[in-house]
Design a protein around this motif. Structure first.
Motif, short mmCIF file in Angstrom:
data_model
loop_
_atom_site.label_atom_id
_atom_site.label_comp_id
_atom_site.label_asym_id
_atom_site.label_seq_id
_atom_site.Cartn_x
_atom_site.Cartn_y
_atom_site.Cartn_z
N LEU A 184 10.65 -15.84 -7.67
CA LEU A 184 11.84 -16.42 -8.23
C LEU A 184 12.91 -15.60 -7.56
N LEU A 185 13.91 -16.32 -6.96
CA LEU A 185 14.81 -15.88 -6.00
C LEU A 185 16.26 -16.01 -6.55
N GLN A 186 17.27 -15.07 -6.16
CA GLN A 186 18.64 -15.36 -6.26
C GLN A 186 19.43 -15.15 -4.91
N SER A 187 20.47 -16.10 -4.85
CA SER A 187 21.23 -15.88 -3.43
C SER A 187 22.20 -14.87 -3.63
N GLN A 188 22.55 -13.92 -2.52
CA GLN A 188 23.66 -13.25 -2.85
C GLN A 188 24.15 -13.00 -1.27
N ARG A 189 25.52 -12.79 -1.08
CA ARG A 189 26.09 -12.41 -0.12
C ARG A 189 26.35 -10.68 0.28
N ILE A 190 25.72 -10.32 1.23
CA ILE A 190 25.77 -9.05 1.48
C ILE A 190 26.30 -8.79 2.98
N LYS B 47 17.67 -12.19 -3.16
CA LYS B 47 17.05 -11.25 -3.52
C LYS B 47 15.84 -11.71 -4.70
N THR B 48 14.68 -10.94 -4.50
CA THR B 48 13.48 -11.34 -5.13
C THR B 48 13.73 -10.81 -6.85
N LEU B 49 13.84 -11.88 -7.74
CA LEU B 49 13.62 -11.28 -9.07
C LEU B 49 12.39 -11.09 -9.61
N LEU B 50 11.58 -12.25 -9.35
CA LEU B 50 10.27 -12.07 -9.95
C LEU B 50 9.07 -12.57 -9.28
N ASN B 51 7.94 -11.80 -9.21
CA ASN B 51 6.77 -12.71 -8.55
C ASN B 51 6.05 -13.35 -9.52
N LEU B 52 6.21 -14.75 -9.66
CA LEU B 52 5.53 -15.44 -10.51
C LEU B 52 3.93 -15.64 -10.27
N GLY B 53 3.38 -14.99 -9.34
CA GLY B 53 1.92 -15.18 -9.19
C GLY B 53 1.44 -16.06 -8.27
N GLN B 54 0.11 -15.80 -7.99
CA GLN B 54 -0.17 -16.83 -7.11
C GLN B 54 -0.81 -18.11 -7.54
N GLU B 55 -1.03 -18.09 -8.82
CA GLU B 55 -1.48 -19.28 -9.47
C GLU B 55 -0.46 -19.74 -10.56
N PHE B 56 0.68 -19.79 -9.96
CA PHE B 56 1.72 -20.42 -11.05
C PHE B 56 1.41 -22.05 -11.39
N PRO B 57 1.23 -22.26 -12.66
CA PRO B 57 0.83 -23.31 -13.13
C PRO B 57 1.60 -24.48 -13.02
N VAL B 58 2.90 -24.50 -12.81
CA VAL B 58 3.89 -25.56 -12.93
C VAL B 58 4.08 -26.08 -11.55
N PRO B 59 3.83 -27.22 -11.24
CA PRO B 59 3.67 -28.24 -10.10
C PRO B 59 5.25 -27.97 -9.59
N LYS B 60 5.38 -28.15 -8.18
CA LYS B 60 6.60 -27.99 -7.39
C LYS B 60 7.87 -28.82 -7.77
N PRO B 61 7.55 -30.19 -8.13
CA PRO B 61 8.47 -31.16 -8.37
C PRO B 61 9.12 -30.75 -9.79
N ASP B 62 8.39 -30.10 -10.62
CA ASP B 62 8.94 -29.60 -11.95
C ASP B 62 9.67 -28.09 -11.86
N TRP B 63 9.96 -27.65 -10.73
CA TRP B 63 10.52 -26.33 -10.66
C TRP B 63 12.01 -26.36 -10.94
N PRO C 150 28.68 -10.82 -9.76
CA PRO C 150 28.16 -10.31 -8.52
C PRO C 150 28.91 -8.90 -8.19
N PRO C 151 28.01 -8.00 -7.75
CA PRO C 151 28.88 -6.66 -7.47
C PRO C 151 29.62 -6.84 -6.25
N VAL C 152 30.91 -6.10 -6.43
CA VAL C 152 31.81 -6.25 -5.39
C VAL C 152 31.32 -5.47 -4.46
N GLU C 153 31.19 -6.07 -3.29
CA GLU C 153 30.61 -5.43 -1.93
C GLU C 153 31.40 -4.46 -1.43
N SER C 154 30.92 -3.39 -1.23
CA SER C 154 31.63 -2.04 -0.72
C SER C 154 31.39 -2.23 0.77
N VAL C 155 32.71 -2.06 1.59
CA VAL C 155 32.80 -1.92 2.99
C VAL C 155 33.27 -0.55 3.50
#
Length: 623
Positions: free
Chosen positions: A21-27, A34-50, A98-103
């Motif tokens: 489970l990923l989230q897009s961020q601008r860095i 950014k990876t939020l969760l590892n849903l496992g190798q045997e994730f039961p929900v088929p891809k069309p339902d994601w 989203p966090p303010v990007e420090s430069v």
């Protein structure tokens, strides 16, 4: 938030997958996942339902009611519950910004470069758009890139008066006009081509531009003002327009070019003619009247143009007119004035009818009414005081010169020879010709010598006559039914065209001329007329709200507002570049508000990342 499956092959050759489970961020300006969760190798929900699963999880995290799906798969519902619970357990907040990007930047190497004017350009372009000038140029089949350049040249003449070469330098290094127009900087020859095209179509442009001006202001079409001015040229005479003539600026050492203007009652140009420098003023009126087509306004002109021949021509065309009598004014009438009034400045004015100067039949026929004219004597107390002061000053200088010449006859090493004293008095007479004709000068020769004995002077009767006529002048008009006050006030509006010439010469760079080619001279003068038209639109609107500043004052204030480019070094090869406009001064804020023009510095603020391999800033301190 989205789900992605990564496939990989283990060392033993077994193919496996990992569902994340990923989230897009601008860095640092780059999109990262950014990876939020590892849903496992045997994730039961088929891809069309994601996608449906993500929508359900987001609804749970936001506290919204559950989405009812047609498919009631227990594995799907369990996956939603498990995913939402795990995200909450690890402290995930979907409402968090989203966090303010420090430069990191290098403060000791921040650069402010390319400072250029911006407020005047934006105001002038707004005014040009209101006049629909770009649309007019397109209708005349001017190519789009030249339309933009024509606007840039006019703006340049308004904000930085000068030759076309000076305007090109202004566009290149001083102004933000090319950014505002979103076009490339042209070469100088292209600028000249645009100037030539504008001059070639000046009559069509003026006709259409005057039409849009009437729509904006609903001006008085019953009055026009006509006058001429000239501009001098530095260089060798080549073109047919460059001729030596009488210069109103006393530049008889330079060839001249004459500009003839017809203005409406609001001070906007209607017609423009460019004539040789030695043209006679009276002979140009007929050409200007023919440009009016079927219009029949009242023509206001000064004494230089109001010859008997021109007045006869206006009568022939059945046009009304007002002018000042060319001969010297008589003494102020001793009887009580027929009308007395005050100007807007509080100056007291007296007016008399002069029937003794009018040549009319006792009972004119109806068809002869247009041939009649009346004479109005106007006297101004302020003008009388000014003329008397000027006359007294000139007389005092002339008398002092004659007195010095007389006293020198009895002093050593001063001029004494009778013949030379006569020559000297003649030169003084020429030097003070404005008043010398009102004096009788007598040089007496000493008997038995070649020396002069005395230089005496007395005032003639004409001197007293001139004092009695101070502050007075006679107006001629075909309006036999107008009141004396209306005749006088209408003629005074001729000062508007005099103010127009002053603005063109002093504020808009009409003179001097640096071109020797006739085509380029015409282009230079016509661009100045267009610049005046735009500036007059601005000043006319401001006057209605009580701002009577000259264009020069407004322009100087506008040119203080700049656009600045700031470079902020972020690393050895990258920099953040900001283009920022300054805020307006209180006066300019009011000006933009009155005109209805927009000026928002934040709307024009731009930011970009610049890769600069050649610049290697030093490492910032640890602090």
């Amino acid at each position: 938030m989205f789900i992605r499956a990564n496939h990989y092959i283990r060392k033993n050759g077994e193919e496996r997958r990992s569902v994340l489970l990923l989230q897009s961020q601008r860095i640092k300006g780059v999109s990262r996942h950014k990876t939020l969760l590892n849903l496992g190798q045997e994730f039961p929900v088929p891809k069309p339902d994601w996608p449906e699963l993500i929508r359900e999880v987001v609804a749970r995290l936001k506290g919204q009611p559950a989405i009812v799906f047609e498919k009631k798969d227990p594995d799907f519902q369990n996956a939603v519950d498990d995913t939402a619970r795990r995200l909450l357990d690890q402290g995930f907040n979907i409402h968090a910004k989203p966090p303010v990007e420090s430069v990191k930047i290098f403060p000791d190497q921040v650069e402010h470069v390319n400072s250029r004017t911006v407020a005047g350009e934006r105001l002038a372009m707004e005014a040009i758009q209101q006049l629909k000038l770009p649309e007019i140029l397109r209708q005349l089949n001017l190519p789009e890139n030249h339309v933009q350049l024509a606007c840039a040249v006019i703006v340049g003449r308004m904000l930085r008066p000068g030759s076309e070469r000076a305007t090109h330098h202004w566009m290149s290094y001083t102004s933000s006009i090319m950014e505002i127009l979103n076009t490339k900087l042209p070469c100088l020859n292209t600028l000249y081509d645009t100037s030539d095209w504008l001059s070639k179509h000046r009559h069509e442009i003026m006709d259409r531009l005057y039409g849009t001006t009437k729509e904006l202001f609903d001006g008085d079409e019953t009055i026009i003002f006509y006058d001429l001015t000239n501009a001098f040229y530095h260089g060798q005479v080549k073109g047919a327009l460059l001729r030596y003539g009488r210069s109103k600026q006393k530049r008889d050492d330079c060839p001249l070019v004459t500009l003839a203007l017809t203005l409406d009652a609001s001070g906007f140009p209607r017609n423009v003619e460019i004539l040789p420098g030695n043209v006679g003023e009276p002979g140009t009126l007929r050409q200007a009247i023919e440009k009016l087509k079927d219009e029949t306004p009242t023509v206001i002109m000064d004494a230089g143009i109001a010859t008997e021949e021109n007045i006869a021509y206006l009568k022939e065309k059945e046009l009304d007119w007002i002018c000042v009598r060319r001969t010297n004014a008589p003494a102020v009438p001793i009887q009580e004035p027929e009308q007395a009034f005050e100007t807007a400045g509080g100056v007291k004015i007296k007016a008399w009818e002069l029937p003794e100067l009018q040549e009319r039949e006792p009972e004119p026929e109806e068809h002869e009414i247009k041939d009649q004219e009346r004479f109005v004597y106007v006297h101004s107390e302020a003008r009388q005081a000014t003329e008397e002061q000027i006359l007294a000053s000139k007389c005092a200088k002339y008398e002092a010169a004659l007195t010095k010449l007389h006293e020198g006859l009895s002093k050593p090493k001063y001029l004494k020879n009778y013949e030379k004293v006569l020559v000297k008095t003649g030169r003084l007479k020429e030097e003070h010709k404005k008043v010398s004709h009102t004096y009788e000068v007598t040089v007496t020769k000493k008997k038995g010598t070649k020396h002069a004995e005395s230089v005496r002077f007395t005032k003639r009767e004409v001197h007293e006559d001139r004092l009695l006529a101070a502050g007075g002048y006679v107006l001629r008009t075909s309006h036999i039914d107008w009141s004396l006050e209306k005749v006088a006030r209408t003629y005074w509006r001729l000062t508007e065209i005099e103010n127009t010439f002053r603005v063109m010469k002093s504020d808009l760079g009409l003179r001097p001329i640096y071109h020797s080619n006739d085509k380029r001279i015409e282009g230079h003068l016509f661009i100045t007329v267009l610049a005046y038209h735009v500036a007059q639109l601005v000043r006319t609107k401001l006057k209605k709200d009580g701002i009577h500043d000259s264009w020069n004052t407004i322009r100087n204030e506008l040119n203080e507002i700049k656009r600045v480019t700031t470079k902020l070094p972020m690393s050895q090869t990258r920099a953040l570049v900001l283009n920022v406009d300054q805020n307006l001064t209180p006066l300019l804020e009011r000006v933009f508000e009155i005109l209805g023009f927009s000026y928002d510095p934040d709307a024009t603020r731009t930011k970009e990342l610049l890769s600069d391999e050649s610049k290697t800033p030093q490492k910032p301190p640890d602090s």
